[in-house]
Design a protein around this motif. Structure first.
Motif, PDB file in Angstrom:
ATOM      1  N   LYS A   2     101.694  46.746   5.379  1.00 42.20           N
ATOM      2  CA  LYS A   2     101.037  47.824   4.638  1.00 42.20           C
ATOM      3  C   LYS A   2     101.896  49.081   4.656  1.00 42.20           C
ATOM      4  O   LYS A   2     101.938  49.832   3.674  1.00 42.20           O
ATOM      5  CB  LYS A   2      99.666  48.118   5.228  1.00 42.20           C
ATOM      6  CG  LYS A   2      98.621  47.040   4.982  1.00 42.20           C
ATOM      7  CD  LYS A   2      97.287  47.413   5.609  1.00 42.20           C
ATOM      8  CE  LYS A   2      96.240  46.325   5.369  1.00 42.20           C
ATOM      9  NZ  LYS A   2      94.949  46.655   6.014  1.00 42.20           N
ATOM     10  N   ALA A   3     102.579  49.325   5.775  1.00 45.16           N
ATOM     11  CA  ALA A   3     103.452  50.503   5.866  1.00 45.16           C
ATOM     12  C   ALA A   3     104.559  50.433   4.829  1.00 45.16           C
ATOM     13  O   ALA A   3     104.923  51.455   4.225  1.00 45.16           O
ATOM     14  CB  ALA A   3     104.045  50.608   7.275  1.00 45.16           C
ATOM     15  N   LEU A   4     105.101  49.239   4.597  1.00 49.16           N
ATOM     16  CA  LEU A   4     106.132  49.084   3.572  1.00 49.16           C
ATOM     17  C   LEU A   4     105.570  49.412   2.196  1.00 49.16           C
ATOM     18  O   LEU A   4     106.180  50.149   1.412  1.00 49.16           O
ATOM     19  CB  LEU A   4     106.668  47.652   3.562  1.00 49.16           C
ATOM     20  CG  LEU A   4     107.441  47.136   4.769  1.00 49.16           C
ATOM     21  CD1 LEU A   4     108.058  45.790   4.444  1.00 49.16           C
ATOM     22  CD2 LEU A   4     108.509  48.099   5.206  1.00 49.16           C
ATOM     23  N   ILE A   5     104.408  48.839   1.906  1.00 48.87           N
ATOM     24  CA  ILE A   5     103.810  49.025   0.587  1.00 48.87           C
ATOM     25  C   ILE A   5     103.467  50.486   0.334  1.00 48.87           C
ATOM     26  O   ILE A   5     103.666  51.013  -0.771  1.00 48.87           O
ATOM     27  CB  ILE A   5     102.548  48.144   0.452  1.00 48.87           C
ATOM     28  CG1 ILE A   5     102.923  46.654   0.534  1.00 48.87           C
ATOM     29  CG2 ILE A   5     101.821  48.430  -0.869  1.00 48.87           C
ATOM     30  CD1 ILE A   5     101.735  45.721   0.567  1.00 48.87           C
TER      31      ILE A   5
ATOM     32  N   SER B 248     114.446  47.970   2.439  1.00 51.04           N
ATOM     33  CA  SER B 248     115.620  47.096   2.393  1.00 51.04           C
ATOM     34  C   SER B 248     115.638  46.180   3.602  1.00 51.04           C
ATOM     35  O   SER B 248     115.053  46.477   4.649  1.00 51.04           O
ATOM     36  CB  SER B 248     116.922  47.915   2.332  1.00 51.04           C
ATOM     37  OG  SER B 248     117.071  48.708   3.498  1.00 51.04           O
ATOM     38  N   ILE B 249     116.294  45.051   3.413  1.00 50.33           N
ATOM     39  CA  ILE B 249     116.547  44.089   4.486  1.00 50.33           C
ATOM     40  C   ILE B 249     118.052  44.065   4.683  1.00 50.33           C
ATOM     41  O   ILE B 249     118.799  43.736   3.749  1.00 50.33           O
ATOM     42  CB  ILE B 249     116.032  42.690   4.118  1.00 50.33           C
ATOM     43  CG1 ILE B 249     114.531  42.735   3.815  1.00 50.33           C
ATOM     44  CG2 ILE B 249     116.312  41.700   5.254  1.00 50.33           C
ATOM     45  CD1 ILE B 249     113.996  41.440   3.208  1.00 50.33           C
ATOM     46  N   LYS B 250     118.514  44.426   5.864  1.00 52.97           N
ATOM     47  CA  LYS B 250     119.946  44.485   6.152  1.00 52.97           C
ATOM     48  C   LYS B 250     120.272  43.398   7.174  1.00 52.97           C
ATOM     49  O   LYS B 250     119.706  43.369   8.263  1.00 52.97           O
ATOM     50  CB  LYS B 250     120.330  45.861   6.690  1.00 52.97           C
ATOM     51  CG  LYS B 250     119.979  46.998   5.728  1.00 52.97           C
ATOM     52  CD  LYS B 250     120.427  48.349   6.279  1.00 52.97           C
ATOM     53  CE  LYS B 250     119.912  49.498   5.424  1.00 52.97           C
ATOM     54  NZ  LYS B 250     120.435  49.476   4.050  1.00 52.97           N
ATOM     55  N   ILE B 251     121.185  42.499   6.790  1.00 54.35           N
ATOM     56  CA  ILE B 251     121.501  41.328   7.605  1.00 54.35           C
ATOM     57  C   ILE B 251     122.995  41.335   7.903  1.00 54.35           C
ATOM     58  O   ILE B 251     123.821  41.487   6.991  1.00 54.35           O
ATOM     59  CB  ILE B 251     121.132  40.030   6.868  1.00 54.35           C
ATOM     60  CG1 ILE B 251     119.681  40.097   6.365  1.00 54.35           C
ATOM     61  CG2 ILE B 251     121.326  38.823   7.780  1.00 54.35           C
ATOM     62  CD1 ILE B 251     119.362  39.058   5.310  1.00 54.35           C
ATOM     63  N   PHE B 252     123.346  41.136   9.169  1.00 52.70           N
ATOM     64  CA  PHE B 252     124.739  41.124   9.599  1.00 52.70           C
ATOM     65  C   PHE B 252     125.001  39.815  10.334  1.00 52.70           C
ATOM     66  O   PHE B 252     124.385  39.547  11.368  1.00 52.70           O
ATOM     67  CB  PHE B 252     125.028  42.321  10.504  1.00 52.70           C
ATOM     68  CG  PHE B 252     124.589  43.636   9.901  1.00 52.70           C
ATOM     69  CD1 PHE B 252     125.389  44.278   8.978  1.00 52.70           C
ATOM     70  CD2 PHE B 252     123.361  44.195  10.233  1.00 52.70           C
ATOM     71  CE1 PHE B 252     124.979  45.476   8.405  1.00 52.70           C
ATOM     72  CE2 PHE B 252     122.947  45.386   9.670  1.00 52.70           C
ATOM     73  CZ  PHE B 252     123.755  46.027   8.742  1.00 52.70           C
TER      74      PHE B 252
ATOM     75  N   PRO C 199     107.784  55.423   6.642  1.00 54.74           N
ATOM     76  CA  PRO C 199     109.063  55.036   7.232  1.00 54.74           C
ATOM     77  C   PRO C 199     108.862  54.118   8.429  1.00 54.74           C
ATOM     78  O   PRO C 199     107.853  54.184   9.132  1.00 54.74           O
ATOM     79  CB  PRO C 199     109.686  56.375   7.662  1.00 54.74           C
ATOM     80  CG  PRO C 199     108.514  57.283   7.863  1.00 54.74           C
ATOM     81  CD  PRO C 199     107.481  56.855   6.861  1.00 54.74           C
ATOM     82  N   GLY C 200     109.821  53.268   8.671  1.00 53.90           N
ATOM     83  CA  GLY C 200     109.765  52.365   9.816  1.00 53.90           C
ATOM     84  C   GLY C 200     110.984  51.476   9.856  1.00 53.90           C
ATOM     85  O   GLY C 200     111.696  51.309   8.856  1.00 53.90           O
TER      86      GLY C 200
ATOM     87  N   VAL D 277     113.779  47.753   6.894  1.00 54.55           N
ATOM     88  CA  VAL D 277     113.672  49.196   7.054  1.00 54.55           C
ATOM     89  C   VAL D 277     113.027  49.830   5.830  1.00 54.55           C
ATOM     90  O   VAL D 277     113.307  49.447   4.697  1.00 54.55           O
ATOM     91  CB  VAL D 277     115.057  49.827   7.342  1.00 54.55           C
ATOM     92  CG1 VAL D 277     116.047  49.524   6.224  1.00 54.55           C
ATOM     93  CG2 VAL D 277     114.951  51.327   7.564  1.00 54.55           C
ATOM     94  N   SER D 278     112.145  50.776   6.088  1.00 51.69           N
ATOM     95  CA  SER D 278     111.517  51.589   5.039  1.00 51.69           C
ATOM     96  C   SER D 278     111.896  53.033   5.327  1.00 51.69           C
ATOM     97  O   SER D 278     111.592  53.550   6.403  1.00 51.69           O
ATOM     98  CB  SER D 278     109.993  51.411   5.086  1.00 51.69           C
ATOM     99  OG  SER D 278     109.347  52.338   4.232  1.00 51.69           O
TER     100      SER D 278
END
Length: 346
Positions: A158-161, A78-82, A165-166, A114-115
């Motif tokens: 690559k970690a996302l794919i 996810s992409i979290k934007i504030f 976690p990260g 975030v993953s």
């Protein structure tokens, strides 16, 4: 693809969130066991749902009561934007950065990519009077796998794919902030072609977030806190002017006339915000848009090149390679998009 603004629950555009509604969504309340139907928040909210599984939840939501909550997250990226406001929030104990005010009193947005694994815990604590203008975008891994196997795929991506976690911080640009605020307005007014605009804005935000966070050699993103309120609005207006014209029809004189400013003023603004000339800013904007068209549409490369202002495909290919490190044809790999939409918190 399909996207629908969430209808407001009241005629004034405010949607009400109660404790009872939170519990039905699997939220655990942590503030003393009050389990009534008390209203805890209200505000304008909207959502985008695409057939490929990409979704976005966004809103201007004013917190009107104390609230402490915890929810188990599904396995996703996810992409979290504030954009502005503040609450306390964390994922598995890792604090989520919130916007800060600059010395000039402006909000400086914050964001993360975030993953997280299945069952990760999101906690949020808000106090009466606090609020957030925010957006959460969900990306199914099946959708992300269309970029798997590229020779220049960065390790973080690559970690996302691969599902590792990260958490990566991302500084949204002035353009990304504009696109999100425009989506607030679309959800409120529901103009013609609202679905098309919501989808387009969502994909543009995703492209910027991923390329800025993981792209090798990505341009430094200007902090919106470096700009005055007038400069911020003028930069938004400049981006809108460029968006309304294909590159083959763009004339700087028309932009200057429409914005009622001078070329020198625009040059100084773009140099301050993005550390490049006005010509570079315009060229990079069209190349970024071309990259999105290559990834998310079936238009021919020659048609996309012409829309970006290039009459010769060889010139477009050379400019594209200089900016992104690979030819445009590399983004035209076969692959299907699948996935299922999910919900996200914060």
């Amino acid at each position: 693809m399909s996207a629908v603004p969430v209808p407001s629950s009241r005629a004034d555009g405010n949607q009400v969130l109660t404790r009872r509604a939170l519990r039905t969504k699997g939220v655990r309340l942590l503030d003393g066991g009050r389990q009534g139907d008390e209203v805890v928040a209200c505000g304008l909210v909207g959502a985008v749902r695409m057939d490929c599984g990409v979704y976005a939840n966004f809103g201007r939501r004013m917190q009107i009561s104390d609230l402490e909550m915890e929810v188990a997250l599904k396995e996703e990226v996810s992409i979290k934007i504030f954009l502005e406001g503040h609450v306390e929030a964390s994922i598995d104990g890792e604090p989520i950065p919130m916007p800060r005010r600059t010395a000039q009193g402006r909000w400086q947005p914050s964001a993360i990519v975030v993953s997280h694994p299945q069952g990760a815990r999101l906690r949020r604590k808000a106090r009466k009077g606090q609020y957030l203008d925010k957006m959460v975008i969900g990306l199914p891994r099946d959708w992300l796998r269309r970029w798997q196997g590229f020779a220049d795929t960065p390790q973080g991506f690559k970690a996302l794919i691969e599902g590792r976690p990260g958490l990566w911080r991302w500084q949204p640009s002035a353009r990304a902030e504009f696109l999100i605020r425009q989506m607030f307005d679309i959800a409120a007014r529901k103009p013609p072609f609202a679905t098309m605009q919501l989808e387009s804005n969502t994909l543009a935000i995703i492209a910027e977030a991923l390329s800025d966070t993981f792209g090798s050699g990505a341009d430094a993103v200007a902090s919106s806190g470096n700009l005055t309120a007038t400069e911020q609005q003028r930069l938004y207006a400049l981006v809108k002017c460029i968006d309304r014209r294909p590159g083959c029809e763009l004339c700087v004189t028309d932009i200057v006339g429409e914005l009622a400013t001078s070329p020198a003023t625009l040059q100084r603004l773009v140099r301050k915000a993005h550390n490049c000339s006005l010509a570079e800013f315009i060229r990079n904007k069209y190349l970024d848009d071309a990259r999105q068209a290559l990834m998310f549409s079936d238009r021919s490369i020659s048609d996309i090149a012409f829309a970006a202002g290039y009459t010769h495909l060889s010139n477009f290919t050379a400019a594209f390679r200089r900016r992104f490190g690979h030819p445009p044809s590399q983004l035209r790999r076969p692959g299907s998009l699948t996935g299922h939409s999910t919900e996200a918190g914060v």
